[in-house]
Design an enzyme around this catalytic site. Structure first.
Site, PDB file in Angstrom:
ATOM      1  N   THR A  22      14.122  -5.445  -2.829  1.00 30.38           N
ATOM      2  CA  THR A  22      13.397  -5.435  -4.101  1.00 30.38           C
ATOM      3  C   THR A  22      13.194  -3.991  -4.531  1.00 30.38           C
ATOM      4  OG1 THR A  22      11.607  -6.438  -5.383  1.00 30.38           O
ATOM      5  CG2 THR A  22      11.008  -5.521  -3.243  1.00 30.38           C
ATOM      6  N   CYS A  28       2.563  -3.205  -6.865  1.00 32.74           N
ATOM      7  CA  CYS A  28       3.002  -4.442  -6.229  1.00 32.74           C
ATOM      8  C   CYS A  28       3.252  -4.193  -4.744  1.00 32.74           C
ATOM      9  CB  CYS A  28       4.286  -4.951  -6.861  1.00 32.74           C
ATOM     10  SG  CYS A  28       4.139  -5.444  -8.598  1.00 32.74           S
ATOM     11  N   HIS A  45       7.845 -10.273  -3.702  1.00 29.60           N
ATOM     12  CA  HIS A  45       7.413  -9.122  -4.505  1.00 29.60           C
ATOM     13  C   HIS A  45       6.122  -9.545  -5.194  1.00 29.60           C
ATOM     14  CE1 HIS A  45       8.693  -5.530  -7.133  1.00 29.60           C
ATOM     15  NE2 HIS A  45       7.462  -5.855  -7.509  1.00 29.60           N
TER      16      HIS A  45
END
Length: 161
Positions: A22, A28, A45
């Site tokens: 990711t 995040c 994520h």
């Protein structure tokens, strides 16, 4: 070998010989789960700490720590992973911008980190490594052959955890 890409507020599962990645983890948190015997991995994520923050009737489970991690475990088990062997690693949760917060509330990055750790504890999954916090973004890639998590950031050394 394929590279499985996970977007923002997304999750997926990979198995050897594939890798899973990711990009753009700021506040995040990227949570990886891995079963070393079956070489099955999962990556979420996570964008927000709790489904209580959802503004829609239909909840994107992958977006929230409290719903993404149980969903990820479920998908891994369906692929053949064994729950008692799953271990976690995570990265992200940065404070990308400095704001004065008169409420004293923690940054969204800190809240995401705490929520992911809480979700892992509830699932009984040990967190074996982390690269969290700071003020810079990260990209991560998990290698299913070994369970090694590579953490890349601009102007930083590559980390292997």
């Amino acid at each position: 070998m394929a590279v499985i890409k996970v977007g923002i507020a997304d999750l997926n599962v990979a198995a050897y010989p594939d890798t899973i990645t990711t990009l753009g983890l700021g506040s995040c948190v990227g949570v990886t789960l891995y079963d070393s015997t079956t070489k099955i991995a999962g990556l979420a994520h996570v964008m927000l700490p709790s489904t209580e923050l959802s503004k829609t009737a239909v909840v994107n489970k992958a977006k929230f720590a409290d719903s993404a991690l149980p969903e990820l475990v479920d998908r891994m088990l369906k692929k053949g992973a064994v729950a008692r062997r799953i271990k976690a690693k995570m990265a992200g949760g940065a404070q990308m911008f400095q704001f004065k917060d008169s409420t004293g509330q923690k940054s969204i990055g800190d809240r995401n980190i705490e929520a992911c750790k809480m979700a892992l504890r509830k699932l009984g999954i040990p967190l074996v490594a982390e690269d969290v916090g700071g003020n810079y973004g990260r990209t991560i890639e998990l290698f299913t052959e070994t369970g090694m998590l590579e953490v890349r950031a601009i102007s930083k050394d590559i980390k292997h955890i």
